[in-house]
Design an enzyme around this catalytic site. Structure first.
Site, PDB file in Angstrom:
ATOM      1  CE  LYS A 149      -3.487  -0.642  -0.477  1.00 38.33           C
ATOM      2  NZ  LYS A 149      -4.242  -1.091  -1.567  1.00 38.33           N
ATOM      3  N   GLY A 150       1.868   1.194  -0.249  1.00 34.67           N
ATOM      4  CA  GLY A 150       2.911   2.300  -0.260  1.00 34.67           C
ATOM      5  C   GLY A 150       2.793   3.166  -1.731  1.00 34.67           C
ATOM      6  NE  ARG A 357     -11.927   1.430  -5.452  1.00 33.37           N
ATOM      7  CZ  ARG A 357     -10.786   0.572  -5.576  1.00 33.37           C
ATOM      8  NH1 ARG A 357     -10.379  -0.389  -4.533  1.00 33.37           N
ATOM      9  NH2 ARG A 357     -10.486   0.167  -6.696  1.00 33.37           N
ATOM     10  CG  HIS A 359      -9.328   4.932   3.285  1.00 36.38           C
ATOM     11  ND1 HIS A 359      -7.979   5.797   3.446  1.00 36.38           N
ATOM     12  CD2 HIS A 359      -9.146   4.363   2.337  1.00 36.38           C
ATOM     13  CE1 HIS A 359      -7.223   5.271   2.486  1.00 36.38           C
ATOM     14  NE2 HIS A 359      -7.880   4.382   1.771  1.00 36.38           N
TER      15      HIS A 359
END
Ligand SMILES: *[C@@H]1O[C@H](CO)[C@@H](O)[C@H](O)[C@H]1NC(C)=O
Ligand SMILES: *[C@@H]1O[C@H](CO)[C@@H](O)[C@H](O)[C@H]1NC(C)=O
Ligand SMILES: *[C@@H]1O[C@H](CO)[C@@H](O)[C@H](O)[C@H]1NC(C)=O
EC number: 2.8.2.-
Length: 398
Positions: A149-150, A357, A359
């Site tokens: 996820k970086g 998208r 969170h």
């Protein structure tokens, strides 16, 4: 004054142990829990961040980075399709890749199913239709080793736009899950390259795999390593969000993040949190590789200044700076820079997910606690790398 290693040890023990026996209930909770393949050098300290510790503390759910379920049966069908799309002919630039980037622009985790394809006899030889017949398969000279996820997918796609780079589109997971398959298996996964071209692959879990530095070192000690790092708090949330989208039944982020919320005790054994303790993982790599052989790419700057970050990457790889601002445009709808693609009709590849998208809402108090948790590790990481990633500044802006 203390050495970096000792400082890390101190940090870990004070973080983990400072709050009483509850903190020490499970050895797995300690980043310092001993693990096989611990660093050998005299500076080694028992702070190796043990990835995927099997002994999860009681009550903890599988974290986002828990290994995906094994493919039940090794269906080889579709293997060729998956792998034949991967290699790019020189000059083809980024036009013929699989839809991987679109499917999950920020990052995609290769499933074991994809892996079994990688190792399948069916993928062998590549089939002549899309794999160029010239060139030969070589072991990679450069690896994108993390972090999950970086922004590793974004980086890979961007560097692939360079004609002197050929990269595997999926994640081979050789140095963590498939090592026993051997170097010939690994070489076979690679695209064919011409003389002077660099072979690359990316598998973000390498960075948190204890054995990876030693194994990569034993393949070639001059392997160039690239790590894309991002604010560990944002990274953890993003990691959790990805898992949540696949397993909606998992507990909330808040529940997973704490061992004891009343005490404010962060569960550093949860992979979503552990991965972000970059200093600990880096320590393990520095037992085998000099800092000069590792490039740290800012996941944040990769979005805000892709050309600038790509210049560093190309310099590091010894490549001419061919991927420049001309390769990117900013798509306002997406909210991310995207790669321009000459004469291609398929969807653009952008360096991040679309804004749509979202969170999940995380309790601001939890985020605050996490920032405090990471701060000393971040500071240590800045010292070790000689780079300030400014995650604290970013935080105080909010
Ligand atoms: C596994 O095998 C079963 C029965 O042979 C089949 O129905 C199923 O589609 C297979 N699954 C995969 C992932 O190949
Ligand atoms: C958390 O810590 C408090 C204070 O020590 C204790 O009373 C409580 O039982 C703990 N909760 C859990 C779930 O361990
Ligand atoms: C920008 O992104 C949106 C949403 O994905 C897409 O529909 C649109 O075609 C893109 N625009 C350009 C110029 O690529």
């Amino acid at each position: 004054m203390c050495s970096l290693s000792l400082c890390l040890t101190y940090l870990c023990y004070s973080l983990m142990g400072g709050t009483g026996p509850a903190a020490l209930r499970s050895p797995a909770a300690l980043p310092g829990s001993a693990a096989p393949g611990a660093p050998r050098s005299p500076t080694a300290v028992p702070v190796t961040a043990a990835p995927r510790s099997p002994a999860a503390p009681p009550g903890s759910a599988p974290g986002p980075s828990a290994a995906p379920p094994r493919a039940s049966n090794g269906s080889r069908e579709g293997a060729e399709g998956a792998w034949l799309r991967t290699p790019l002919a020189p000059g083809e630039v980024i036009t013929a890749q699989s839809g991987a980037f679109e499917r999950d622009p920020q990052e995609s985790s290769t499933t074991d199913e994809e892996l079994s394809r990688a190792g399948s006899p069916g993928s062998r030889g590549g089939g002549s239709s899309t794999t160029p017949d010239y060139g030969e398969k070589r072991l990679p000279q450069a690896l994108i080793i993390g972090v999950k996820k970086g922004g590793t997918r974004a980086l890979l796609e961007a560097i692939r736009a360079h004609p002197d780079v050929r990269a595997v589109g999926t994640e081979p997971h050789f140095f963590d899950r498939n090592y026993e398959k051997g170097l010939e298996w690994y070489r076979n996964v690679m695209p064919k390259t011409l003389e002077g071209q660099i072979t690359m692959e990316k598998t973000p879990s390498y960075f948190v795999t204890n054995e990876a530095p030693r194994r990569i070192h034993s393949m070639a000690k001059d392997t160039k390593l690239i790590v894309v790092v991002r604010n560990p708090v944002t990274r953890a949330i993003s990691d959790y969000t990805q898992t949540l989208s696949k397993k909606p039944e998992i507990p909330t982020f808040e529940v997973l993040a704490f061992k004891n919320r009343t005490l404010g005790l962060i569960d550093a054994s949860w992979s979503a949190i552990r991965i972000g303790i970059y200093a600990l993982h880096l320590e393990n790599w520095l037992q085998y590789f000099p800092l000069s052989q590792i490039l740290f790419v800012s996941g944040e700057r990769l979005i805000t200044d892709p050309a600038g970050e790509m210049a560093k990457v190309q310099d590091f790889l010894g490549l001419k700076r061919i991927v420049t601002e001309k390769h990117f445009y900013f798509n306002k709808t997406k909210g991310f820079p995207c790669l321009k693609k000459p004469e291609d009709s398929s969807a653009p590849r952008c360096l991040g997910k679309s804004k749509g998208r979202t969170h999940p809402k995380i309790d601001p108090d939890v985020i605050h606690r996490l920032r405090k948790f990471y701060k000393p590790f971040n500071v240590m990481f800045y010292q070790m790398t000689g780079q300030d990633f400014q995650w604290e500044e970013e935080e105080s802006d909010k």
